[in-house]
Design an enzyme around this catalytic site. Structure first.
Site, PDB file in Angstrom:
ATOM      1  N   GLU A  81      -9.664   5.271  -7.185  1.00  0.00           N
ATOM      2  CA  GLU A  81      -8.297   4.823  -6.925  1.00  0.00           C
ATOM      3  C   GLU A  81      -7.269   5.476  -7.838  1.00  0.00           C
ATOM      4  O   GLU A  81      -6.276   6.026  -7.373  1.00  0.00           O
ATOM      5  CB  GLU A  81      -8.203   3.294  -7.053  1.00  0.00           C
ATOM      6  CG  GLU A  81      -6.788   2.789  -6.815  1.00  0.00           C
ATOM      7  CD  GLU A  81      -6.673   1.280  -6.794  1.00  0.00           C
ATOM      8  OE1 GLU A  81      -5.619   0.804  -6.358  1.00  0.00           O
ATOM      9  OE2 GLU A  81      -7.622   0.602  -7.209  1.00  0.00           O
ATOM     10  N   ASP A 101     -13.454   1.680  -7.045  1.00  0.00           N
ATOM     11  CA  ASP A 101     -12.247   0.892  -7.318  1.00  0.00           C
ATOM     12  C   ASP A 101     -12.476   0.182  -8.649  1.00  0.00           C
ATOM     13  O   ASP A 101     -13.272  -0.758  -8.723  1.00  0.00           O
ATOM     14  CB  ASP A 101     -11.997  -0.131  -6.209  1.00  0.00           C
ATOM     15  CG  ASP A 101     -10.620  -0.781  -6.323  1.00  0.00           C
ATOM     16  OD1 ASP A 101      -9.994  -0.666  -7.391  1.00  0.00           O
ATOM     17  OD2 ASP A 101     -10.178  -1.403  -5.335  1.00  0.00           O
ATOM     18  N   ASP A 104     -10.351  -4.190  -8.371  1.00  0.00           N
ATOM     19  CA  ASP A 104      -9.777  -4.625  -7.104  1.00  0.00           C
ATOM     20  C   ASP A 104      -9.176  -6.004  -7.323  1.00  0.00           C
ATOM     21  O   ASP A 104      -9.864  -6.934  -7.744  1.00  0.00           O
ATOM     22  CB  ASP A 104     -10.834  -4.690  -5.999  1.00  0.00           C
ATOM     23  CG  ASP A 104     -10.187  -5.046  -4.675  1.00  0.00           C
ATOM     24  OD1 ASP A 104      -9.284  -4.299  -4.263  1.00  0.00           O
ATOM     25  OD2 ASP A 104     -10.557  -6.065  -4.091  1.00  0.00           O
ATOM     26  N   THR A 106      -5.694  -5.970  -8.772  1.00  0.00           N
ATOM     27  CA  THR A 106      -4.931  -5.699  -9.996  1.00  0.00           C
ATOM     28  C   THR A 106      -3.779  -6.677 -10.170  1.00  0.00           C
ATOM     29  O   THR A 106      -3.496  -7.119 -11.289  1.00  0.00           O
ATOM     30  CB  THR A 106      -4.424  -4.249 -10.007  1.00  0.00           C
ATOM     31  OG1 THR A 106      -5.548  -3.355  -9.992  1.00  0.00           O
ATOM     32  CG2 THR A 106      -3.608  -3.964 -11.261  1.00  0.00           C
TER      33      THR A 106
END
Length: 288
Positions: A81, A101, A104, A106
């Site tokens: 990401e 990621d 996940d 955030t």
């Protein structure tokens, strides 16, 4: 009790077992970093919108995972990401590829809302082989290996068999865009499902954990426009191995780079959800 790779009940062996074990151990290490950082002061910046957030912990975790995997598997490729946000291309080639990621959820992480996870997927020949997702605040380790089942802390996962949308709990996420046209489509899609008398529609702030809830049978369907390949790769394996369906919102096969998905415990449910939706165009990950 903290889960470990020994908790997994899947049969031993397989061509990518060393990679799978490395992913499990790194997910657990990353999860401890995230859990500790939840209670600390954070430096937050934005990416594509005011709702698309990144922290120093996102970068720290992503760097840890990639650097450790590069040491073990120097010929492998990576899609991640924060690397993508910095301009790296998202191209899924036939080479062994890790899809990461680091955090996940955030926005949840920034607000100390505990629904956050680390997600590590792995593909070879453009076929997803395994996924590892660690919900660090609840110490739940979700894993799936192609052809070998899906598990949470050693307990086999099984999707619900619901086919009636009027008996379904449906999960979704809002997506990063908040312009009036996108919000209108998002709310219209939710309204369509509620008019179809779905029991409820839930937004928990983590697409990977929402998809894990689907895999565990706690929800019956999931849809989203605006999620990325790193949100979806690991969870797709877990759902499929739990007996579920992951497909494109058009009703066709899943395209990992299309930024859209419908998943459900049954094909009937997935098709009903797909037919109810209006498309929100977020472009493609491999064209950005």
């Amino acid at each position: 009790m903290k889960p470990s790779s020994e908790d997994e009940a899947a049969p031993a062996g397989g061509p990518w077992e060393e990679c799978f074990e490395a992913a499990v151990q790194l997910a657990l290490r990353a999860g401890q970093i995230i859990k500790k950082a939840l209670s600390e002061e954070k430096r937050v910046s934005t990416k594509t919108s005011a709702a698309d957030l990144v922290t120093e912990t996102d970068h720290l975790v992503e760097d840890l995972i990639i650097s450790e995997l590069q040491k073990k598997f120097p010929s492998h490729r990576f899609i991640a990401e924060e690397s993508a946000a910095a301009g790296a291309k998202c191209v899924l080639t036939p080479s062994p590829t890790w899809i990461v990621d680091p955090i996940d959820g955030t926005c949840n992480f920034v607000h100390r809302f505990p629904t956050v996870a680390v997600s590590i997927g792995f593909a070879v020949d453009q076929e997803l082989e395994f996924g590892v997702i660690y919900h660090c605040t609840e110490e739940r380790l979700y894993t799936g290996q192609r052809g070998r089942g899906a598990f949470c802390n050693g307990q086999r996962l099984q999707v619900s068999g619901e086919t009636d949308i009027s008996k379904a709990l449906v999960l979704t996420e809002i997506g990063p865009r908040r312009d009036p046209a996108t919000l209108k489509l998002f709310l219209s899609n939710m309204e369509r499902l509620l008019h179809a008398k779905a029991h409820g529609v839930r937004v928990i702030g983590s697409s990977t954990l929402a998809l894990c809830l689907l895999a565990s049978g706690a929800a019956d369907a999931y849809y989203q426009f605006g999620l990325h390949c790193w949100d979806l790769a690991a969870a797709t394996v877990i759902i499929r191995e739990a007996g579920g369906i992951v497909m494109d919102t058009s009703g066709g096969p899943l395209d990992l780079m299309s930024c859209r998905v419908v998943a459900a415990g049954t094909r009937e449910m997935a098709t009903l959800i797909a037919q109810a939706l209006q498309t929100i165009n977020y472009g493609r990950d491999d064209e950005k």
